[in-house]
Design a protein around this motif. Structure first.
Motif, mmCIF file in Angstrom:
data_model
loop_
_atom_site.group_PDB
_atom_site.id
_atom_site.type_symbol
_atom_site.label_atom_id
_atom_site.label_comp_id
_atom_site.label_asym_id
_atom_site.label_seq_id
_atom_site.Cartn_x
_atom_site.Cartn_y
_atom_site.Cartn_z
ATOM 1 N N CYS A 32 -24.234 122.169 61.880
ATOM 2 C CA CYS A 32 -22.816 122.487 61.719
ATOM 3 C C CYS A 32 -22.078 121.173 61.489
ATOM 4 O O CYS A 32 -21.869 120.400 62.422
ATOM 5 C CB CYS A 32 -22.285 123.212 62.954
ATOM 6 S SG CYS A 32 -20.572 123.730 62.794
ATOM 7 N N MET A 33 -21.716 120.933 60.225
ATOM 8 C CA MET A 33 -21.082 119.655 59.887
ATOM 9 C C MET A 33 -20.108 119.844 58.742
ATOM 10 O O MET A 33 -20.203 120.801 57.981
ATOM 11 C CB MET A 33 -22.149 118.628 59.532
ATOM 12 C CG MET A 33 -23.095 119.107 58.449
ATOM 13 S SD MET A 33 -24.436 117.975 58.086
ATOM 14 C CE MET A 33 -25.352 118.000 59.582
ATOM 15 N N ASP A 34 -19.165 118.929 58.639
ATOM 16 C CA ASP A 34 -18.161 118.985 57.577
ATOM 17 C C ASP A 34 -18.688 118.451 56.251
ATOM 18 O O ASP A 34 -18.202 118.830 55.192
ATOM 19 C CB ASP A 34 -16.910 118.196 57.989
ATOM 20 C CG ASP A 34 -16.204 118.847 59.167
ATOM 21 O OD1 ASP A 34 -16.196 120.088 59.242
ATOM 22 O OD2 ASP A 34 -15.677 118.109 60.012
ATOM 23 N N ALA A 35 -19.663 117.555 56.305
ATOM 24 C CA ALA A 35 -20.210 116.955 55.095
ATOM 25 C C ALA A 35 -21.704 116.721 55.302
ATOM 26 O O ALA A 35 -22.157 116.563 56.437
ATOM 27 C CB ALA A 35 -19.514 115.624 54.801
ATOM 28 N N PRO A 36 -22.477 116.703 54.229
ATOM 29 C CA PRO A 36 -23.906 116.407 54.359
ATOM 30 C C PRO A 36 -24.119 115.038 55.001
ATOM 31 O O PRO A 36 -23.281 114.151 54.867
ATOM 32 C CB PRO A 36 -24.411 116.403 52.914
ATOM 33 C CG PRO A 36 -23.391 117.168 52.142
ATOM 34 C CD PRO A 36 -22.082 116.935 52.834
ATOM 35 N N VAL A 37 -25.239 114.886 55.687
ATOM 36 C CA VAL A 37 -25.580 113.598 56.295
ATOM 37 C C VAL A 37 -26.941 113.168 55.758
ATOM 38 O O VAL A 37 -27.858 113.975 55.638
ATOM 39 C CB VAL A 37 -25.575 113.668 57.841
ATOM 40 C CG1 VAL A 37 -26.622 114.616 58.370
ATOM 41 C CG2 VAL A 37 -25.746 112.297 58.453
ATOM 42 N N GLU A 38 -27.037 111.890 55.408
ATOM 43 C CA GLU A 38 -28.293 111.333 54.913
ATOM 44 C C GLU A 38 -28.969 110.590 56.057
ATOM 45 O O GLU A 38 -28.352 109.752 56.715
ATOM 46 C CB GLU A 38 -28.021 110.390 53.743
ATOM 47 C CG GLU A 38 -29.256 109.976 53.002
ATOM 48 C CD GLU A 38 -28.934 109.221 51.708
ATOM 49 O OE1 GLU A 38 -29.789 109.209 50.827
ATOM 50 O OE2 GLU A 38 -27.831 108.648 51.605
ATOM 51 N N ILE A 39 -30.230 110.924 56.297
ATOM 52 C CA ILE A 39 -31.000 110.276 57.352
ATOM 53 C C ILE A 39 -32.052 109.401 56.679
ATOM 54 O O ILE A 39 -32.920 109.895 55.962
ATOM 55 C CB ILE A 39 -31.652 111.313 58.292
ATOM 56 C CG1 ILE A 39 -30.599 112.281 58.842
ATOM 57 C CG2 ILE A 39 -32.384 110.607 59.431
ATOM 58 C CD1 ILE A 39 -31.161 113.414 59.678
#
Length: 147
Positions: A32-39
């Motif tokens: 659940c996030m507002d924007a994609p996250v890069e790991i």
């Protein structure tokens, strides 16, 4: 047997846990996030679910990797198995670690881990000077063989 677990949405976009099939032991947890996250490779990122739960007394929520996500993308919980205690009421979050050699993007609504609700026993630890003898004894770390 189904155990009821009260779930509170902390974010309107949060997705309730779901089971992938009739006999699945673990329910899928969703990012659940507002924007994609890069790991990035070797990096750990705390991914929110937007949910809080009231796990019943005598039970725990155990957070495991999703086999597909771990084998295909190299993402798995950094702590290997997370434990949600019955008295925890904060947001359920998963520390995803990238074990691969490439950056991986996690999107909102992506299944990031699975949770098993399970009963547990609480032990009473008794100090003693002697333990009963067993055939295995003090052998550990592969002492019973590799086959």
């Amino acid at each position: 047997m189904k155990q009821q677990v009260k779930v509170k949405k902390l974010n309107d976009k949060a997705i309730l846990p779901t089971y992938g099939s009739k006999y699945s032991a673990g329910s899928d947890l969703y990012a659940c996030m507002d924007a994609p996250v890069e790991i990035f490779p070797g990096e750990t990122v705390l991914v929110k679910t937007g949910l809080a739960m009231a796990i019943p007394e005598g039970y725990a929520g155990l957070i495991y990797a999703r086999s597909g996500l771990a084998t295909k993308k190299g993402l798995a919980p950094a702590n290997k198995v997370g434990v949600i205690d019955a008295d925890y009421r904060g947001e359920i979050m998963v520390p995803l670690h990238n074990h691969s050699r490439v950056a991986v993007t996690v999107e909102h609504g992506e299944r990031i881990a699975q949770m098993v609700i399970t009963p547990f026993l609480t032990a009473e630890y008794l100090l003693t000077d002697e333990l009963d003898e067993t055939e295995r004894g003090e052998g550990g770390f592969g002492s019973t063989g590799t086959k």
